[in-house]
Design an enzyme around this catalytic site. Structure first.
Site, PDB file in Angstrom:
ATOM      1  N   PHE A  60      13.831  -5.278  -0.699  1.00  0.00           N
ATOM      2  CA  PHE A  60      12.861  -5.500  -1.826  1.00  0.00           C
ATOM      3  C   PHE A  60      13.685  -5.593  -2.991  1.00  0.00           C
ATOM      4  O   PHE A  60      14.646  -4.678  -3.446  1.00  0.00           O
ATOM      5  CB  PHE A  60      11.559  -4.578  -1.932  1.00  0.00           C
ATOM      6  CG  PHE A  60      10.701  -5.057  -2.942  1.00  0.00           C
ATOM      7  CD1 PHE A  60       9.507  -6.301  -2.680  1.00  0.00           C
ATOM      8  CD2 PHE A  60      10.563  -4.456  -4.076  1.00  0.00           C
ATOM      9  CE1 PHE A  60       9.050  -6.713  -3.743  1.00  0.00           C
ATOM     10  CE2 PHE A  60       9.740  -4.971  -5.284  1.00  0.00           C
ATOM     11  CZ  PHE A  60       8.916  -5.958  -5.119  1.00  0.00           C
ATOM     12  N   THR A  61      13.419  -6.431  -3.844  1.00  0.00           N
ATOM     13  CA  THR A  61      14.277  -6.598  -5.136  1.00  0.00           C
ATOM     14  C   THR A  61      14.607  -5.479  -5.935  1.00  0.00           C
ATOM     15  O   THR A  61      15.714  -5.299  -6.088  1.00  0.00           O
ATOM     16  CB  THR A  61      13.447  -7.580  -6.097  1.00  0.00           C
ATOM     17  OG1 THR A  61      12.211  -7.079  -6.472  1.00  0.00           O
ATOM     18  CG2 THR A  61      13.207  -8.878  -5.583  1.00  0.00           C
TER      19      THR A  61
ATOM     20  N   ARG B  66       9.194 -16.506  -3.951  1.00  0.00           N
ATOM     21  CA  ARG B  66       9.974 -15.640  -3.178  1.00  0.00           C
ATOM     22  C   ARG B  66      11.116 -16.233  -2.484  1.00  0.00           C
ATOM     23  O   ARG B  66      10.772 -16.452  -1.079  1.00  0.00           O
ATOM     24  CB  ARG B  66       9.010 -14.761  -2.271  1.00  0.00           C
ATOM     25  CG  ARG B  66       7.862 -13.875  -3.107  1.00  0.00           C
ATOM     26  CD  ARG B  66       8.254 -12.563  -3.685  1.00  0.00           C
ATOM     27  NE  ARG B  66       9.015 -12.592  -4.718  1.00  0.00           N
ATOM     28  CZ  ARG B  66       9.604 -11.451  -5.565  1.00  0.00           C
ATOM     29  NH1 ARG B  66       9.189 -10.470  -5.315  1.00  0.00           N
ATOM     30  NH2 ARG B  66      10.262 -11.524  -6.636  1.00  0.00           N
TER      31      ARG B  66
ATOM     32  N   ASP C 295       9.093   3.334   2.120  1.00  0.00           N
ATOM     33  CA  ASP C 295       8.443   2.779   0.643  1.00  0.00           C
ATOM     34  C   ASP C 295       6.931   2.528   1.195  1.00  0.00           C
ATOM     35  O   ASP C 295       6.757   1.491   2.190  1.00  0.00           O
ATOM     36  CB  ASP C 295       9.038   1.347   0.556  1.00  0.00           C
ATOM     37  CG  ASP C 295       8.616   0.734  -0.563  1.00  0.00           C
ATOM     38  OD1 ASP C 295       7.210   0.897  -0.953  1.00  0.00           O
ATOM     39  OD2 ASP C 295       9.031  -0.233  -1.224  1.00  0.00           O
TER      40      ASP C 295
ATOM     41  N   TYR D   5       0.339  18.419 -21.854  1.00  0.00           N
ATOM     42  CA  TYR D   5       1.731  18.020 -21.671  1.00  0.00           C
ATOM     43  C   TYR D   5       2.396  18.630 -20.411  1.00  0.00           C
ATOM     44  O   TYR D   5       2.860  17.588 -19.637  1.00  0.00           O
ATOM     45  CB  TYR D   5       2.534  18.454 -22.905  1.00  0.00           C
ATOM     46  CG  TYR D   5       3.988  17.844 -22.605  1.00  0.00           C
ATOM     47  CD1 TYR D   5       4.460  16.751 -23.320  1.00  0.00           C
ATOM     48  CD2 TYR D   5       4.987  18.612 -22.026  1.00  0.00           C
ATOM     49  CE1 TYR D   5       5.627  16.285 -23.163  1.00  0.00           C
ATOM     50  CE2 TYR D   5       6.248  18.004 -21.947  1.00  0.00           C
ATOM     51  CZ  TYR D   5       6.720  16.603 -22.423  1.00  0.00           C
ATOM     52  OH  TYR D   5       7.752  16.058 -22.261  1.00  0.00           O
TER      53      TYR D   5
ATOM     54  N   PHE E 108      14.684 -13.830 -11.454  1.00  0.00           N
ATOM     55  CA  PHE E 108      13.378 -14.406 -11.335  1.00  0.00           C
ATOM     56  C   PHE E 108      12.338 -14.181 -12.374  1.00  0.00           C
ATOM     57  O   PHE E 108      11.492 -15.102 -12.799  1.00  0.00           O
ATOM     58  CB  PHE E 108      12.939 -13.906  -9.989  1.00  0.00           C
ATOM     59  CG  PHE E 108      12.711 -12.540  -9.662  1.00  0.00           C
ATOM     60  CD1 PHE E 108      11.431 -11.901 -10.081  1.00  0.00           C
ATOM     61  CD2 PHE E 108      13.640 -11.883  -9.218  1.00  0.00           C
ATOM     62  CE1 PHE E 108      11.085 -10.622  -9.706  1.00  0.00           C
ATOM     63  CE2 PHE E 108      13.591 -10.488  -8.960  1.00  0.00           C
ATOM     64  CZ  PHE E 108      12.221  -9.962  -9.225  1.00  0.00           C
TER      65      PHE E 108
ATOM     66  N   LYS F  43      -0.340  -0.745  -5.970  1.00  0.00           N
ATOM     67  CA  LYS F  43      -0.854  -1.656  -4.918  1.00  0.00           C
ATOM     68  C   LYS F  43      -2.092  -0.966  -4.225  1.00  0.00           C
ATOM     69  O   LYS F  43      -3.334  -1.026  -4.544  1.00  0.00           O
ATOM     70  CB  LYS F  43       0.199  -2.054  -3.905  1.00  0.00           C
ATOM     71  CG  LYS F  43       1.105  -2.889  -4.622  1.00  0.00           C
ATOM     72  CD  LYS F  43       2.096  -2.632  -5.521  1.00  0.00           C
ATOM     73  CE  LYS F  43       3.175  -3.546  -5.921  1.00  0.00           C
ATOM     74  NZ  LYS F  43       4.062  -2.787  -6.967  1.00  0.00           N
TER      75      LYS F  43
HETATM   76  C1  P71 Z   1       4.977  -7.122  -6.204  1.00  0.00           C
HETATM   77  C2  P71 Z   1       5.509  -6.114  -7.023  1.00  0.00           C
HETATM   78  C3  P71 Z   1       5.839  -6.041  -8.368  1.00  0.00           C
HETATM   79  C4  P71 Z   1       6.973  -6.872  -8.437  1.00  0.00           C
HETATM   80  C5  P71 Z   1       8.304  -6.181  -8.532  1.00  0.00           C
HETATM   81  C6  P71 Z   1       9.508  -6.916  -8.533  1.00  0.00           C
HETATM   82  C7  P71 Z   1       9.510  -8.255  -8.564  1.00  0.00           C
HETATM   83  C8  P71 Z   1       8.154  -8.940  -8.608  1.00  0.00           C
HETATM   84  C9  P71 Z   1       6.916  -8.253  -8.593  1.00  0.00           C
HETATM   85  C10 P71 Z   1       6.747  -3.977  -6.473  1.00  0.00           C
HETATM   86  C11 P71 Z   1       7.331  -3.048  -5.191  1.00  0.00           C
HETATM   87  C12 P71 Z   1       6.907  -3.319  -3.927  1.00  0.00           C
HETATM   88  C13 P71 Z   1       7.432  -2.697  -2.863  1.00  0.00           C
HETATM   89  C14 P71 Z   1       7.227  -2.861  -1.562  1.00  0.00           C
HETATM   90  C15 P71 Z   1       8.465  -1.248  -4.612  1.00  0.00           C
HETATM   91  C16 P71 Z   1       7.920  -1.946  -5.656  1.00  0.00           C
HETATM   92  C17 P71 Z   1       8.219  -1.537  -7.258  1.00  0.00           C
HETATM   93  N1  P71 Z   1       6.016  -5.119  -5.884  1.00  0.00           N
HETATM   94  N2  P71 Z   1       8.237  -1.382  -3.338  1.00  0.00           N
HETATM   95  O1  P71 Z   1       4.896  -7.181  -4.976  1.00  0.00           O
HETATM   96  O2  P71 Z   1       6.013  -4.315  -3.418  1.00  0.00           O
HETATM   97  O3  P71 Z   1       7.101  -1.173  -7.651  1.00  0.00           O
HETATM   98  O4  P71 Z   1       6.121  -2.560  -9.387  1.00  0.00           O
HETATM   99  O5  P71 Z   1       5.530  -0.320  -9.503  1.00  0.00           O
HETATM  100  O6  P71 Z   1       7.679  -0.690 -10.047  1.00  0.00           O
HETATM  101  O7  P71 Z   1       4.434  -7.999  -6.979  1.00  0.00           O
HETATM  102  P1  P71 Z   1       6.737  -1.128  -9.250  1.00  0.00           P
END
Ligand code: P71
Length: 462
Positions: free
Chosen positions: A128-129, A386, A219, A76, A453, A262
């Protein structure tokens, strides 16, 4: 770097395990689309043949990473794997203080809560969303200060992720530096099409911000891809390694967050890092409220080990070259038949310009949403909208944000698909391109409040 006749690259790995994929009929896909409300997020994975929805958590781990999973220390507190992770982050990126989180948005949540006060303004190189949502939930307002080129799909400028320093200066003059808790900077800007920021721009930004005492938080979800573009296209960096460039990018920032799903080649994981001890203390305290103890942050020990190993693999020169060049291969192939794509091809995905592809549709008929559905219908290839659906509504006016970029993202997981998969994807897009004039719009019939979305539902217009 070609030698004589050798110009091609090959995947720098051999395949040891395979995961069979299902091939479906058009009828099956049509039924699946209706059931999914014409939203590719709502399709079941088993209904998809080539899954280019996202590169997030979908990459293939290496044998070394899988071996790392076996040495998970699931204590833990004080897991050995946490210290491996911390050390890897300090070595590769150079930040001293590390707080693990279960994924990127959890780190965004924590940093937003710590740094943002109600009424603050957060300038950044395109939204970013999830990033913007957490900034808004903390009481802030995001302001886009990316260069204009980023909003022009056909513009070939190689560093469309750059910040427009004049735009930024106008925001700072209007609101005052004390209203700006940090600059929200991203490497390879996702919503702009996976476009990199240059080191020249970052250095100028750093100098500007130092003068105003505004920290830069990065980021760095796709930082290795950004570094590869700098090595290839920015003057003075051709003989720097990707690892050196990554380190240099980080040196210009106060802290960062990362979705390790990623670049870092894991299925789950993220973290927050900073040079500011005060921020670190607060983050390590908040993480126990929302994620878990500060030495696991919602992750298993084995996940942290895989992350530490994947991070080192992410800056390997052969890996990063094959990764980005595979995306470029697909982009150039799709575009060779006249299909409009975002130029230059980005680091993690090929973005189709749906506004031009379906130029007979109004943006409120959701051209990118429809195009993503049609590509699935055509060949079982899953992509992601997108555009106007992703952009959501303006919280003040309640109106749809009519964003300039109306795109479909074909996102390539790392080390998962081969060149032949890319060929099939290109041919699928061409088939849809040939019948584009017959394609009609969609109507939104269900709209969730947050990040609509993901779960919105649509019906095709007759
Ligand atoms: C991608 C994602 C995952 C995603 C997130 C929201 C809508 C659709 C798909 C996530 C990112 C990202 C950047 C630049 C932070 C996050 C969040 N991307 N910054 O591209 O691309 O990270 O998903 O691990 O929570 O499909 P998280």
């Amino acid at each position: 770097m070609s030698e004589g006749r050798r110009r091609s690259w090959a995947e720098p790995y051999k395949i040891k395990v395979v995961e069979p994929v299902r091939v479906t009929t058009r009828e099956e896909r049509r039924t699946a689309l209706d059931e999914a409300g014409w939203n590719t997020f709502l399709l079941k994975s088993r209904e998809v043949t080539i899954d280019l929805l996202t590169d997030s958590g979908t990459s293939a781990m290496s044998d070394k990473q899988w071996a790392g999973m076996m040495v998970g220390d699931e204590a833990y507190a004080g897991s050995e794997n946490f210290y491996h992770l911390e050390k890897a982050i300090q070595d590769i990126y150079g930040y001293p203080f590390v707080v693990p989180t279960h994924q990127g948005r959890a780190a965004e949540h924590i940093i937003s809560r710590i740094l943002i006060k109600a009424g603050d303004i957060i300038p950044g190189n395109m939204y970013f969303t999830t990033t913007r949502l957490h900034q808004e939930l903390a009481g802030g307002t995001f302001v886009d200060v990316i260069v204009d080129e980023a909003h022009e799909p056909a513009n070939e400028y190689p560093f469309k992720g750059d910040v427009d320093l004049e735009k930024l200066d106008r925001v700072v003059s209007e609101h005052g530096a004390e209203k700006i808790p940090y600059i929200s900077l991203a490497t390879t800007v996702n919503m702009a099409g996976g476009q990199p920021v240059s080191l020249k721009n970052l250095k100028a930004l750093h100098e500007y911000c130092a003068g105003k005492k505004i920290p830069i938080y990065l980021d760095k979800t796709r930082i290795a891809e950004n570094a590869y573009f700098i090595q290839q296209n920015e003057e003075g960096y051709a003989d720097h390694s990707v690892a050196e460039i990554v380190r240099e990018i980080c040196s210009h920032t106060e802290g960062a967050w990362m979705s390790a799903k990623k670049d870092a080649l894991v299925n789950i994981g993220g973290y927050l890092v900073t040079r500011d001890e005060e921020v670190f203390e607060q983050a390590r305290n908040l993480v126990v409220v929302y994620e878990g103890l500060h030495t696991y942050g919602g992750l298993a020990g084995r996940d942290m080990e895989a992350m530490a190993i994947g991070m080192r693999e992410s800056v390997d020169p052969d890996h990063i070259r094959a990764r980005v060049e595979q995306v470029r291969y697909l982009g150039h192939k799709i575009a060779s038949e006249g299909v409009p794509i975002v130029r230059p091809v980005g680091g993690h995905a090929v973005f189709l310009d749906a506004r031009t592809f379906l130029d007979h549709l109004d943006q409120e008929e959701f051209p990118a949403q429809r195009l993503a559905a049609e590509i699935y219908l055509e060949g079982g290839v899953r992509s992601m909208e997108r555009g106007i659906v992703s952009a959501g509504r303006d919280p003040e006016t309640g109106e749809n944000r009519r964003v300039k970029l109306e795109l479909v993202r074909l996102t390539i997981p790392r080390r998962v698909y081969t060149q032949s998969h890319m060929d099939v994807v290109a041919e699928t897009v061409w088939e849809v391109w040939d019948r584009r004039r017959e394609i009609k719009g969609l109507e939104m019939v269900h709209e969730p409040k947050y990040l609509r979305f993901f779960q919105a539902r649509f019906e095709p217009k007759a």
